[in-house]
Design a protein around this motif. Structure first.
Motif, mmCIF file in Angstrom:
data_model
loop_
_atom_site.group_PDB
_atom_site.id
_atom_site.type_symbol
_atom_site.label_atom_id
_atom_site.label_comp_id
_atom_site.label_asym_id
_atom_site.label_seq_id
_atom_site.Cartn_x
_atom_site.Cartn_y
_atom_site.Cartn_z
ATOM 1 N N GLY A 172 -5.413 1.550 -0.632
ATOM 2 C CA GLY A 172 -4.507 2.560 -0.370
ATOM 3 C C GLY A 172 -4.589 3.088 0.875
ATOM 4 O O GLY A 172 -4.207 4.315 1.139
ATOM 5 N N ARG B 229 -6.214 9.296 1.301
ATOM 6 C CA ARG B 229 -5.856 10.503 0.824
ATOM 7 C C ARG B 229 -6.265 10.745 -0.610
ATOM 8 O O ARG B 229 -5.806 9.759 -1.563
ATOM 9 C CB ARG B 229 -4.576 11.082 1.150
ATOM 10 C CG ARG B 229 -4.306 11.537 2.195
ATOM 11 C CD ARG B 229 -2.781 11.969 2.938
ATOM 12 N NE ARG B 229 -2.823 11.896 4.279
ATOM 13 C CZ ARG B 229 -3.171 13.213 4.733
ATOM 14 N NH1 ARG B 229 -3.391 14.184 4.328
ATOM 15 N NH2 ARG B 229 -2.841 13.259 6.194
ATOM 16 N N ILE C 142 0.888 4.323 -3.028
ATOM 17 C CA ILE C 142 0.056 5.257 -2.395
ATOM 18 C C ILE C 142 -0.401 6.214 -3.296
ATOM 19 O O ILE C 142 -1.756 7.002 -2.937
ATOM 20 C CB ILE C 142 0.941 6.199 -1.367
ATOM 21 C CG1 ILE C 142 -0.173 6.548 -0.377
ATOM 22 C CG2 ILE C 142 1.627 7.149 -1.822
ATOM 23 C CD1 ILE C 142 -0.748 5.783 0.840
ATOM 24 N N HIS C 143 0.124 6.515 -4.446
ATOM 25 C CA HIS C 143 -0.491 7.567 -5.235
ATOM 26 C C HIS C 143 -0.763 6.568 -6.718
ATOM 27 O O HIS C 143 -0.114 6.714 -7.809
ATOM 28 C CB HIS C 143 0.274 8.842 -5.630
ATOM 29 C CG HIS C 143 0.961 9.562 -4.737
ATOM 30 N ND1 HIS C 143 -0.174 9.894 -3.593
ATOM 31 C CD2 HIS C 143 2.011 9.836 -4.290
ATOM 32 C CE1 HIS C 143 0.441 10.472 -2.509
ATOM 33 N NE2 HIS C 143 1.698 10.286 -2.943
ATOM 34 N N PRO D 34 -5.185 11.613 -3.848
ATOM 35 C CA PRO D 34 -3.730 11.928 -4.503
ATOM 36 C C PRO D 34 -3.814 13.321 -5.095
ATOM 37 O O PRO D 34 -2.670 13.779 -5.560
ATOM 38 C CB PRO D 34 -3.611 10.883 -5.408
ATOM 39 C CG PRO D 34 -4.960 10.242 -5.699
ATOM 40 C CD PRO D 34 -5.658 10.408 -4.604
ATOM 41 N N ASN D 35 -4.865 13.703 -5.773
ATOM 42 C CA ASN D 35 -4.908 15.001 -6.490
ATOM 43 C C ASN D 35 -4.959 16.114 -5.643
ATOM 44 O O ASN D 35 -4.583 17.333 -6.073
ATOM 45 C CB ASN D 35 -6.011 15.011 -7.451
ATOM 46 C CG ASN D 35 -5.799 13.725 -8.437
ATOM 47 O OD1 ASN D 35 -4.890 13.308 -8.736
ATOM 48 N ND2 ASN D 35 -6.932 13.241 -8.795
ATOM 49 N N GLN E 203 -1.579 8.749 -10.160
ATOM 50 C CA GLN E 203 -0.730 9.545 -10.560
ATOM 51 C C GLN E 203 0.536 9.087 -11.393
ATOM 52 O O GLN E 203 0.890 8.314 -11.121
ATOM 53 C CB GLN E 203 -0.058 10.387 -9.280
ATOM 54 C CG GLN E 203 -0.341 12.009 -9.095
ATOM 55 C CD GLN E 203 0.258 12.394 -7.899
ATOM 56 O OE1 GLN E 203 1.056 11.836 -7.668
ATOM 57 N NE2 GLN E 203 -0.221 13.668 -7.871
ATOM 58 N N HIS F 46 -3.852 17.191 -1.922
ATOM 59 C CA HIS F 46 -2.854 16.885 -0.856
ATOM 60 C C HIS F 46 -3.313 17.585 0.266
ATOM 61 O O HIS F 46 -3.355 17.059 1.198
ATOM 62 C CB HIS F 46 -1.525 17.212 -1.018
ATOM 63 C CG HIS F 46 -0.910 15.922 -1.929
ATOM 64 N ND1 HIS F 46 -0.368 14.612 -1.525
ATOM 65 C CD2 HIS F 46 -0.802 16.087 -3.270
ATOM 66 C CE1 HIS F 46 0.081 14.040 -2.497
ATOM 67 N NE2 HIS F 46 -0.156 14.707 -3.821
ATOM 68 N N ALA G 287 0.969 -1.219 0.015
ATOM 69 C CA ALA G 287 0.165 -0.057 0.173
ATOM 70 C C ALA G 287 0.836 1.112 -0.065
ATOM 71 O O ALA G 287 0.408 2.225 -0.722
ATOM 72 C CB ALA G 287 -0.917 0.118 1.234
#
Lengths: 250, 223
Positions: free
Chosen positions: B134, B70, A245-246, B72-73, A249, B75, A241
């Motif tokens: 996540g 969270r 985490i992103h 991600p875009n 992106q 923060h 994880a």
């Protein structure tokens, strides 16, 4: 038309309410009679009076319903005995649980009476007469005397209450039972985790995303702590994880 | 509904329930605490006031882990918090996944805190699933105490423990028990708040149940 329907509905509701109350009263009376019959050797005054209190409570409830505005429509209704007969009426007997087998000349004057009994009426009249002949001065004297007695009793009771309340206040005053700081600590802990994050006390502000999972405790919430093979898998997914985490992106 | 209509899917019935506003997704909440020394008195009083007295108070021993997700875009955006709860004293019970929204204290006239709340029962796979999503573990704790019921109201009196890493006995957060009075109800049933106030008043001065904004408290102590 609509109005009539509404009135009928209201009447029905009132009758149901009255019926309920009367049934309550009936069961209370039955209970009292039962008690008297079975426990007449052991019953004491307080329990006996308690039963009376229940009865009077039901009576008050009943008269409240009768006084309420919805009951106003009852006043305009008339009960008219059409036929008296000495023959046994099964439906009536059934309705009254066997107490009134027939609508006879004996019972009707009692059952349909709307005024107090003649004897009671007479006594009431006597009292009224006595009250009206009383002189103003004597009446005032009686009232003053009565007020004195009542205020004396009131004083005793309120003094007793003060003592009692003072005592209970003192005892709670000596030992506080709650602490605002504790409340705040507990609520923040449960709400935000303050004081529950091991070794990450001041992580809240900074970009916690990267370092969290590695430092965060392994979840001990597995299906059962004794199942050993489960634990490593939880840690593995943890690391995974962190890497992802992103995930969205690029 | 006619007989030849399309079969109803779960989504349909859910949206219908949402439209009819029958989903109890609002939590009305009052919080307070009682010192360890006075907890027996409080339990005694609750036993006198609440419904489930003949069987004795219900005990519970739960562990709760709070996850954050969270965006991600964004923060800066506050993370989404998800809570997972598990009964330690009843292993066969499902895990509980819970989302709690921002507490809304309203003005002085509102009797309780109102926050949105969604609960769902889950299997033990839940933790792995959240990790895959996540989610990160933010914190965890265990709560052990008593649960009472009074009509729709739920009253819990519980000790909150910090979970220690190395098999040490769990360490209590404070010398007090957390007391919570809550009701789950559909939106707009604000009348229940008044009932809760009335009940909370019956517990005074033993416990002071109040609307508490932990967000504000948290900020005050951090900055």
């Amino acid at each position: 038309m609509n109005m009539q329907q509404r009135e009928e509905k209201q009447l029905e509701a009132t009758i149901v309410a009255i019926l309920n109350r009367v049934n309550d009263l009936k069961t209370a009376i039955q209970a009292l009679i039962n008690k008297l019959e079975t426990e007449y050797e052991t019953i004491n005054w307080p329990t006996f009076l308690d039963n009376y209190a229940i009865l009077s409570g039901h009576l008050t409830g009943l008269s409240k319903i009768l006084q309420a505005e919805q009951a106003a429509s009852l006043r305009s209704r008339i009960v008219l005995p059409l036929q008296l007969s000495c023959e046994r009426d099964e439906t009536l007997a059934h309705l009254t649980e066997g107490r009134v087998p027939a609508c006879t000349h004996d019972l009707v004057p009692d059952l349909l009476r709307t005024k107090p009994e003649p004897q009671a009426e007479q006594r009431l009249q006597q009292f009224n007469h006595k009250a009206s002949t009383l002189s103003y001065d004597t009446a005032q004297k009686h009232i003053a005397q009565f007020t004195k007695v009542v205020s004396h009793v009131w004083e005793i009771i309120s003094k007793g209450r003060e003592d009692w309340e003072g005592e209970s206040m003192r005892s709670t005053g000596m030992q506080p039972t709650h602490n605002i700081a504790d409340t705040h600590a507990l609520v923040t802990a449960v709400g935000t985790g303050k004081g529950l994050r091991p070794g990450m006390a001041n992580m809240v502000g900074q970009g916690a995303a990267g370092m969290g999972p590695a430092r965060g405790p392994a979840p001990q919430l597995g299906p059962a702590p004794s199942t050993l093979p489960k634990a490593p898998s939880a840690i593995k997914t943890n690391i995974k994880a962190a890497n992802q985490i992103h995930p969205y992106q690029r | 509904m006619s007989a030849n209509a399309a079969p109803i899917t779960a989504t349909d019935s859910l949206s219908q329930a949402l439209k009819a506003n029958i989903i109890p997704n609002q939590e009305y909440l009052l919080q307070g605490s009682v010192l360890d020394s006075a907890v027996e008195v409080l339990l005694h009083r609750l036993r006198g006031l609440c419904d489930n007295v003949d069987a004795g108070p219900e005990t519970f021993d739960d562990q709760e882990v709070c996850f954050s997700l969270r965006d991600p875009n964004h923060h800066q955006a506050p993370p989404l918090m998800l809570r997972v709860r598990k009964a330690l004293d009843a292993r066969d019970m499902p895990f509980q996944l819970r989302y709690i929204g921002q507490p809304d204290l309203g003005d002085k006239n509102r009797p309780t805190v109102v926050r949105s709340s969604l609960d769902i029962a889950c299997s033990g796979m839940l933790i792995e699933f959240l990790n895959e999503l996540g989610c990160r573990i933010e914190f965890e704790y265990s709560v052990k105490g008593y649960m009472f019921r009074k009509g729709r109201m739920k009253i819990t009196v519980a000790k909150v423990f910090k979970i220690s890493q190395n098999s040490m006995p769990p360490e209590p957060i404070s010398q007090s028990y957390l007391v919570e009075l809550s009701v789950l109800a559909p939106q707009g049933q604000d009348a229940i708040g008044e009932d809760m106030r009335a009940f909370a008043d019956q517990l005074r001065p033993l416990v002071q149940l109040d609307k508490i904004d932990y967000k504000r408290l948290g900020h005050m102590s951090v900055s």
